[in-house]
Every structure is written in C-alpha cells, then in structure tokens.
Design a protein around this motif. Structure first.
Motif, mmCIF file in Angstrom:
data_model
loop_
_atom_site.group_PDB
_atom_site.id
_atom_site.type_symbol
_atom_site.label_atom_id
_atom_site.label_comp_id
_atom_site.label_asym_id
_atom_site.label_seq_id
_atom_site.Cartn_x
_atom_site.Cartn_y
_atom_site.Cartn_z
ATOM 1 N N GLY A 97 43.646 42.146 43.870
ATOM 2 C CA GLY A 97 45.061 42.586 44.596
ATOM 3 C C GLY A 97 44.754 43.490 45.529
ATOM 4 O O GLY A 97 45.453 43.561 46.652
ATOM 5 N N VAL A 98 43.703 44.365 45.463
ATOM 6 C CA VAL A 98 43.620 45.429 46.505
ATOM 7 C C VAL A 98 42.884 44.573 47.589
ATOM 8 O O VAL A 98 43.139 44.839 48.767
ATOM 9 N N LEU A 99 41.901 43.817 47.363
ATOM 10 C CA LEU A 99 41.425 43.045 48.517
ATOM 11 C C LEU A 99 42.364 42.082 49.198
ATOM 12 O O LEU A 99 42.509 41.841 50.583
ATOM 13 N N PHE A 159 38.507 45.122 29.315
ATOM 14 C CA PHE A 159 39.455 45.562 30.455
ATOM 15 C C PHE A 159 38.950 45.005 31.752
ATOM 16 O O PHE A 159 39.313 45.185 32.604
ATOM 17 N N ALA A 160 38.049 43.698 31.509
ATOM 18 C CA ALA A 160 37.354 43.287 32.818
ATOM 19 C C ALA A 160 38.324 42.389 33.250
ATOM 20 O O ALA A 160 38.477 42.514 34.642
ATOM 21 N N ASN A 161 39.220 41.941 32.777
ATOM 22 C CA ASN A 161 40.313 41.107 33.411
ATOM 23 C C ASN A 161 41.277 41.818 34.152
ATOM 24 O O ASN A 161 41.642 41.415 35.352
ATOM 25 N N VAL A 190 39.384 43.044 37.455
ATOM 26 C CA VAL A 190 39.236 41.930 38.362
ATOM 27 C C VAL A 190 40.523 41.522 39.092
ATOM 28 O O VAL A 190 40.542 41.530 40.297
ATOM 29 N N PHE A 191 41.847 41.557 38.320
ATOM 30 C CA PHE A 191 42.835 41.378 39.054
ATOM 31 C C PHE A 191 43.339 42.459 40.013
ATOM 32 O O PHE A 191 43.967 42.359 41.081
ATOM 33 N N PHE A 192 43.071 43.760 39.460
ATOM 34 C CA PHE A 192 43.262 44.968 40.385
ATOM 35 C C PHE A 192 42.407 44.838 41.557
ATOM 36 O O PHE A 192 42.772 45.062 42.708
#
Length: 145
Positions: free
Chosen positions: A15-17, A5-7, A10-12
C-alpha cells in the motif's frame, strides 16, 4: 508468532509503495506551469471574495448532519431488503418488517421533530421577529452602532 503478521506487513508495504509510486508518477507526468489565475482559491468557478478565514453558518453543519443520518438509514435498510425474500420463506417476514417499521418510525419522528423546530429552514427567523409577526406589532427598532 511474528510470522502470522507477515501478510499484514506485506499488504501495508504494498500500500505504501503503491501510494508513493502514484504520487511520484503524478509529479513526473503533470505539467508544471503555475499562473496567477491557477494559484487563486477555487470557489465553484466564482472569483474569490473576502478572506478565507470566515465563520460558516452553523445551519450548514446541521443540515449536513441531518443528511448523513438519513443517508445512513438507507445503508441500514439495504441489506434487509436484499435478504427479505429469504426471510419470507423462513417465516420471519413479519418480524423483519416490524423491525424495519420501528426503525423507520423512529427516524420519521426525528424528522418531524427537526422539521417542527425549523432546523431544515436555511434562513431561520430570529425569535423576536417571530413573536412580533404573531402579535401583529412592528419589529423592535435596533440602534445603529
């Protein structure tokens, strides 16, 4: 197991950043000069009248839902239209055409039902007024409150 679930993480995080960065950048770049005219409610360029806490006519929601239904129809038909030429080559043209025809027929019957009920009219007449128009009698008098 957790590394799979690392991908997603990372995408989450990205997205927040990204969203936070754009909000921070916007707050730094936009001018901050509130005036009384800028702090009023915007109603299509017209000056606001009355309270903002009013009940909207239910006709708006009904017409909007009917629009969404027929808008979704186009979203369902578009993919079939893009692959229809290949289906013709495979010999499935009549099947696809009959499916789309059935789909459009059901939507057309729905449109006829909505139209005959008068749900597409923005200003709908009260049933008492319709009955008096048919009989030719004047509409009933209403007492003043």
């Amino acid at each position: 197991m957790q590394f799979q679930f690392a991908n997603v993480l990372v995408f989450f995080g990205l997205g927040v950043l990204f969203v936070g960065g754009m909000l921070a950048l916007g707050s730094l770049l936009r001018p901050d000069n509130p005036e009384s005219i800028k702090l009023t409610t915007y109603e299509c360029g017209e000056p606001p009248t009355g309270s903002a806490w009013i009940n909207f006519n239910i006709r708006f929601y009904l017409v909007a839902l009917i629009f969404v239904i027929f808008d979704v129809e186009i979203a369902f038909i578009y993919p079939v239209a893009t692959v229809y030429k290949e289906w013709v080559k495979q010999g499935r043209a009549l099947f696809a055409l009959s499916e789309i025809g059935l789909f459009l027929g059901i939507l057309f019957v729905g449109l006829v039902v909505v139209w005959t009920k008068g749900d597409l009219e923005w200003l709908k007449k009260v049933p008492a007024e319709r009955d008096s128009e048919r009989s030719g009698a004047p509409p009933p008098m209403r007492e003043a409150a």
